[in-house]
Design a protein around this motif. Structure first.
Motif: not given
Length: 270
Positions: A116, A119-120, A122-123, A165, A168, A171-172, A190
């Protein structure tokens, strides 16, 4: 189908109106939101100097010197990077510093093992990449007097990578609970992140996600309601400002568009 297209056209017209009325201030708001997590974390390194140093020393057993060096690098790097971005001075260097801070913290705080938070991060890196692309001058043609087609323009691929990126983060936010409201939210969310990733109706999709993410952020990460002595306050504060940075990246997409590698851009050539 015709009614859906009409509604979509009205929504795009509304997004264009918002952009026209805010085009002079939106990029500044976007940059400030994007660097907000670095600014907050840099200030926290100053106000919680001893706690941060002791945490690194205990977690890694690296000794007081290296733990102190870690705090100094984060403090100076983040605050200096923020000042450079806001003042529009040496922005590529500032982005390089902020990329380094993201990488350093990903390793130091063992974020790489938490999907989680990974991903954050990377965002967040995607937002910085969009900031770098926005500051990058268009590649000039090698031949004087002839316009560049932009097909190999690195800026376009930076914008594409930054968009991918950036989404992402969402997605969390997806919750796999089998009730009607959650399913609808997941489907809409989505669809929107796919639109941003491929560059279809990009400005409208990004604007909708800005509104959605802002509402979610204020509701779930209301750190100002938590007393100072509770550790949860710092966790919510971290989440809040990191989300604000992703919102800043989305606002850059709203302000400057998806770039050349996108369906929106290719539609202009059809």
């Amino acid at each position: 189908m015709a009614k859906q297209n009409e509604l979509m056209d009205k929504a795009e017209d509304f997004a264009d109106q918002v952009l026209r009325h805010s085009k002079h201030v939106l990029p500044h708001i976007a940059r400030f939101c994007l660097i907000s997590t670095f600014l907050e974390d840099g200030i926290r390194m100053w106000t919680q100097w001893h706690e941060q140093r002791d945490y690194m020393n205990v977690s890694w057993g690296c000794g007081a010197f290296l733990a102190t060096l870690f705090v100094i690098i984060n403090l100076v790097g983040q605050l200096a990077g923020c000042v450079m971005v806001l003042s529009r001075q040496k922005v590529p260097i500032a982005c390089g510093i902020l990329f380094g801070i993201i990488g350093l913290q990903t390793i130091a705080y063992s974020i790489i093992w938490d999907i989680k938070f990974l991903l954050r991060n990377l965002a967040l890196a995607g937002g910085v990449l969009l900031l770098l692309a926005e500051s990058k001058a268009e590649v000039k043609s090698l031949f004087a007097g002839l316009p560049s087609t932009g097909e190999d323009n690195p800026k376009q691929y930076m914008q594409l990578s930054g968009r991918i990126l950036l989404v992402l983060m969402f997605l969390t936010l997806l919750r796999f609970e089998f009730n009607f409201i959650e399913i609808i939210q997941n489907l809409i969310g989505t669809a929107l992140i796919i639109c941003i990733a491929i560059g279809f109706k990009t400005k409208l999709s990004a604007l909708v996600l800005v509104v959605w993410l802002t509402a979610v952020n204020v509701y779930f990460n209301a750190w100002w309601n938590i007393p100072d002595y509770r550790p949860m306050r710092d966790f919510l504060k971290y989440d809040f400002f990191q989300t604000m940075s992703v919102i800043g990246g989305l606002l850059l997409v709203v302000a400057f568009g998806p770039g050349g590698v996108s369906m929106d851009e290719h539609k202009k050539k059809w």
